[in-house]
Every structure is written in structure tokens, then in C-alpha cells.
Motif scaffolding. Structure first.
Motif, mmCIF file in Angstrom:
data_model
loop_
_atom_site.group_PDB
_atom_site.id
_atom_site.type_symbol
_atom_site.label_atom_id
_atom_site.label_comp_id
_atom_site.label_asym_id
_atom_site.label_seq_id
_atom_site.Cartn_x
_atom_site.Cartn_y
_atom_site.Cartn_z
ATOM 1 N N LEU A 282 4.460 8.125 10.243
ATOM 2 C CA LEU A 282 5.211 7.096 10.962
ATOM 3 C C LEU A 282 6.715 7.203 10.683
ATOM 4 N N GLY A 283 7.173 8.409 10.423
ATOM 5 C CA GLY A 283 8.604 8.594 10.233
ATOM 6 C C GLY A 283 9.373 8.187 11.476
ATOM 7 N N GLY A 284 10.442 7.438 11.312
ATOM 8 C CA GLY A 284 11.249 6.989 12.439
ATOM 9 C C GLY A 284 10.710 5.767 13.149
ATOM 10 N N LYS A 285 9.603 5.177 12.636
ATOM 11 C CA LYS A 285 8.997 3.996 13.267
ATOM 12 C C LYS A 285 9.261 2.716 12.475
ATOM 13 N N GLY A 286 10.136 2.799 11.496
ATOM 14 C CA GLY A 286 10.356 1.649 10.619
ATOM 15 C C GLY A 286 10.960 0.443 11.298
ATOM 16 N N HIS A 287 11.556 0.626 12.484
ATOM 17 C CA HIS A 287 12.193 -0.493 13.184
ATOM 18 C C HIS A 287 11.192 -1.334 13.965
ATOM 19 N N LEU A 288 9.976 -0.828 14.130
ATOM 20 C CA LEU A 288 8.976 -1.551 14.923
ATOM 21 C C LEU A 288 8.365 -2.704 14.136
ATOM 22 N N TYR A 289 7.879 -3.700 14.855
ATOM 23 C CA TYR A 289 7.125 -4.803 14.259
ATOM 24 C C TYR A 289 5.632 -4.511 14.429
ATOM 25 N N ALA A 290 4.810 -5.166 13.604
ATOM 26 C CA ALA A 290 3.374 -4.909 13.634
ATOM 27 C C ALA A 290 2.793 -5.128 15.023
ATOM 28 N N TRP A 291 3.269 -6.177 15.704
ATOM 29 C CA TRP A 291 2.713 -6.504 17.011
ATOM 30 C C TRP A 291 3.107 -5.497 18.094
ATOM 31 N N GLU A 292 4.020 -4.586 17.771
ATOM 32 C CA GLU A 292 4.398 -3.537 18.708
ATOM 33 C C GLU A 292 3.602 -2.245 18.485
ATOM 34 N N MET A 293 2.687 -2.271 17.528
ATOM 35 C CA MET A 293 1.987 -1.060 17.133
ATOM 36 C C MET A 293 0.492 -1.175 17.423
ATOM 37 N N SER A 294 -0.169 -0.031 17.577
ATOM 38 C CA SER A 294 -1.620 -0.003 17.751
ATOM 39 C C SER A 294 -2.304 -0.326 16.425
ATOM 40 N N GLY A 295 -3.625 -0.567 16.508
ATOM 41 C CA GLY A 295 -4.373 -0.851 15.286
ATOM 42 C C GLY A 295 -4.321 0.290 14.297
ATOM 43 N N GLY A 296 -4.415 1.518 14.805
ATOM 44 C CA GLY A 296 -4.347 2.670 13.917
ATOM 45 C C GLY A 296 -3.005 2.791 13.226
ATOM 46 N N MET A 297 -1.936 2.507 13.943
ATOM 47 C CA MET A 297 -0.596 2.565 13.351
ATOM 48 C C MET A 297 -0.425 1.463 12.309
ATOM 49 N N GLN A 298 -0.954 0.277 12.587
ATOM 50 C CA GLN A 298 -0.879 -0.816 11.615
ATOM 51 C C GLN A 298 -1.600 -0.453 10.321
ATOM 52 N N GLN A 299 -2.759 0.208 10.444
ATOM 53 C CA GLN A 299 -3.480 0.590 9.236
ATOM 54 C C GLN A 299 -2.726 1.660 8.462
ATOM 55 N N ARG A 300 -2.022 2.541 9.165
ATOM 56 C CA ARG A 300 -1.174 3.525 8.480
ATOM 57 C C ARG A 300 -0.066 2.822 7.684
ATOM 58 N N VAL A 301 0.476 1.748 8.259
ATOM 59 C CA VAL A 301 1.501 0.977 7.546
ATOM 60 C C VAL A 301 0.923 0.380 6.276
ATOM 61 N N ALA A 302 -0.294 -0.174 6.385
ATOM 62 C CA ALA A 302 -0.937 -0.770 5.210
ATOM 63 C C ALA A 302 -1.163 0.278 4.117
ATOM 64 N N ILE A 303 -1.538 1.480 4.500
ATOM 65 C CA ILE A 303 -1.721 2.560 3.532
ATOM 66 C C ILE A 303 -0.378 2.960 2.921
ATOM 67 N N ALA A 304 0.655 3.059 3.754
ATOM 68 C CA ALA A 304 1.991 3.413 3.259
ATOM 69 C C ALA A 304 2.486 2.393 2.243
ATOM 70 N N ARG A 305 2.205 1.119 2.496
ATOM 71 C CA ARG A 305 2.655 0.070 1.566
ATOM 72 C C ARG A 305 1.983 0.223 0.207
ATOM 73 N N ALA A 306 0.680 0.530 0.203
ATOM 74 C CA ALA A 306 -0.018 0.726 -1.066
ATOM 75 C C ALA A 306 0.524 1.940 -1.807
ATOM 76 N N LEU A 307 0.829 3.013 -1.076
ATOM 77 C CA LEU A 307 1.379 4.218 -1.696
ATOM 78 C C LEU A 307 2.785 3.986 -2.221
ATOM 79 N N ALA A 308 3.581 3.198 -1.489
ATOM 80 C CA ALA A 308 4.966 2.943 -1.892
ATOM 81 C C ALA A 308 5.034 2.234 -3.236
ATOM 82 N N TYR A 309 4.003 1.460 -3.538
ATOM 83 C CA TYR A 309 3.976 0.739 -4.815
ATOM 84 C C TYR A 309 3.635 1.670 -5.977
ATOM 85 N N GLU A 310 3.492 2.949 -5.653
ATOM 86 C CA GLU A 310 3.177 3.989 -6.640
ATOM 87 C C GLU A 310 1.841 3.714 -7.312
ATOM 88 N N SER A 311 0.870 3.328 -6.516
ATOM 89 C CA SER A 311 -0.461 3.058 -7.039
ATOM 90 C C SER A 311 -1.105 4.359 -7.515
#
Length: 268
Positions: free
Chosen positions: A141-170
Motif C-alpha cells: 500500500l505504498g503511496g496510499k497513506g492519504h486514503l481513509y478506511a472508507w475509501e478502501m476495499s475490505g482487502g486493503m483495510q485488512q492490509r492496513v490492519a496488518i501494517a499497523r501490527a508490524l509497525a509496532y515492531e511486534s
């Protein structure tokens, strides 16, 4: 009786953490109304391993995952990370929930959603956003950081959720049926994404799913829980290595053999 399994970590760059479950039990109610959901459940997950937990509907898979995350305290036994008992949410354990749409804050952009949990680490805004951008790129999702969740598909939203968990250095990533709410093709794409992330980052992943084929395709080891109260009844090392292909892997005779074994165990 479950098969004795000697688990080994998968290749990766993360040093990881060892997660141990010892005599875990969870019950609700008291006295004659006490209902044991899980009891005497033992599990050892070394750094970098991908473990999938499967079982019949209602057996207590989500209860187990919440206990592993520290969100639900066990009634007996315990969960340990590198030998230290974990009775509350651990800073190195990330969780990706099935209901990804509710986990994203609708008034924040995708970039801000991923960066938001990092505020608790005392990072400056520029550093938080840089880490968020890197992890959005990691999930495609590089370059998609300006979008809001409601502008994204379900698959893209789940990618965001995964990215958030990874960003926390889990070091340990818990996933609760994360692809159950997306269409079939998106599900396959997300499965391959998680395989790539596991290989490239070496993060330990524990996935709860009711989908036996998904468990076998993704995991190094499939843990079967069943009966009431639930406990481990079987374990299967998949043996497919780090390379997975949706057609090739699922056509492997070992895949069909393992699927049959799990189905037989669950239906017995």
C-alpha cells in the motif's frame, strides 16, 4: 493423543520471542454453573515459527487467542514469553482481528491509523510517520497513506490492519480469522502476502482459522484443538518450506493427506 512434534523456527531476520502455553484453562461462571472452555492446553511456539490453530466452530479458538494476547486472563495455567508470565497485553505482541473495519479509526487517514499506536512509545511524529510509510509499503500500500478506511476495499483495510501490527515492531503476531470477511480471490492474495511477510521479517505468527486448507497452506505447523473442554488433540508439521504456491502447494499429496487426517480427527 496428539503426535509429539519437535518444532523448529523458520528462516528470517527477527530474533523473535518464544511463546509457551502451560496447562492453560479458561472457564466462565462459578460453582455448578462453571463452564470450562479450554483446559490443560499446552503449546510451545519458538521464534519465527508460523503456527495455525484449527478446530470446530465454538470450540474456543478465539478465547485461546485472546488469552495468548493477554486480553483475557486464564483461569488456570499461564502464557509465557521468553519464560516470563504474560498476564496483560504485551508490547511485543500484535493482534490482527477478523473485524478489521472496526479496528481502523474512520476519521484518520491510513497513514495516521498505522502510526497512531506508536505514540505510546514516545516517538516524534516524523519518526512515527516514516515507520508507518515503510510498513504500508511492505503490505503493498505504498503511496496510499492519504486514503481513509472508507475509501478502501475490505482487502486493503485488512492490509492496513496488518501494517499497523508490524509497525509496532511486534515479534509475535496473533491473527484471528483475518481473511474470513473478504472475497475468495482477495483471500488468496492476502494469504500470499502473509507468507511473504513471514519469510522476509521472520516474525512469529499464530493464526486462528476454521479453514483447514488455509491453515495447511500458510503454516509450518497446524495445531488441532477439539473436545470439551478444548485441548490439543493433534499437531502436524506441514513440511512445505518457505516457498508456497496456491496451485502447487495445494496439489501436493502431503496436503491432501494432512487435510484428511485433520478432518478425521475433528469428526471423530
Amino acid at each position: 493423543m496428539s503426535e509429539t512434534v519437535t518444532a523448529t523456527a523458520s528462516p528470517g531476520i527477527s530474533t523473535g520471542r518464544t511463546l509457551s502455553v502451560r496447562g492453560l484453562g479458561k472457564s466462565y461462571g462459578t460453582g455448578s454453573a462453571e463452564n470450562w472452555i479450554i483446559r490443560q492446553l499446552d503449546l510451545e511456539v519458538p521464534p519465527g515459527e508460523f503456527v495455525a490453530i484449527v478446530g470446530p466452530s465454538g470450540v474456543g479458538k478465539t478465547t485461546l487467542l485472546r488469552s495468548l494476547s493477554g486480553l483475557v486472563p486464564p483461569s488456570e495455567g499461564g502464557v509465557f514469553i521468553d519464560g516470563v508470565e504474560c498476564n496483560e497485553p504485551h508490547p511485543e505482541v500484535g493482534v490482527v482481528f477478523q473485524d478489521y473495519s472496526r479496528s481502523l479509526l474512520p476519521w484518520m487517514t491510513t497513514l495516521d491509523n498505522v502510526a497512531f499506536p506508536l505514540q505510546g512509545k514516545g516517538m516524534k511524529k516524523a519518526e512515527r510517520l516514516s515507520i508507518a510509510e515503510k510498513n504500508l509499503a511492505a503490505v503493498g500500500l505504498g503511496g496510499k497513506g492519504h486514503l481513509y478506511a472508507w475509501e478502501m476495499s475490505g482487502g486493503m483495510q485488512q492490509r492496513v490492519a496488518i501494517a499497523r501490527a508490524l509497525a509496532y515492531e511486534s515479534k509475535i503476531l496473533l491473527m484471528d480469522e483475518p481473511f474470513a470477511s473478504v472475497d475468495a480471490q482477495t483471500r488468496l492474495d492476502l494469504e500470499d502476502l502473509v507468507v511473504d511477510l513471514h519469510v522476509n521479517l521472520g516474525v512469529t505468527i499464530i493464526l486462528v482459522t476454521h479453514d483447514i486448507d488455509e491453515a495447511l497452506y500458510l503454516a509450518d505447523r497446524v495445531v488441532v484443538i477439539a473436545e470439551k473442554p478444548a485441548h490439543v488433540v493433534d499437531q502436524i508439521v506441514t513440511g512445505f518450506g518457505s516457498h508456497r504456491d496456491q496451485v502447487e502447494t495445494r496439489s501436493d499429496p502431503r496436503f491432501a493427506e494432512a487435510r484428511g487426517r485433520i478432518l478425521t480427527r475433528l469428526r471423530s
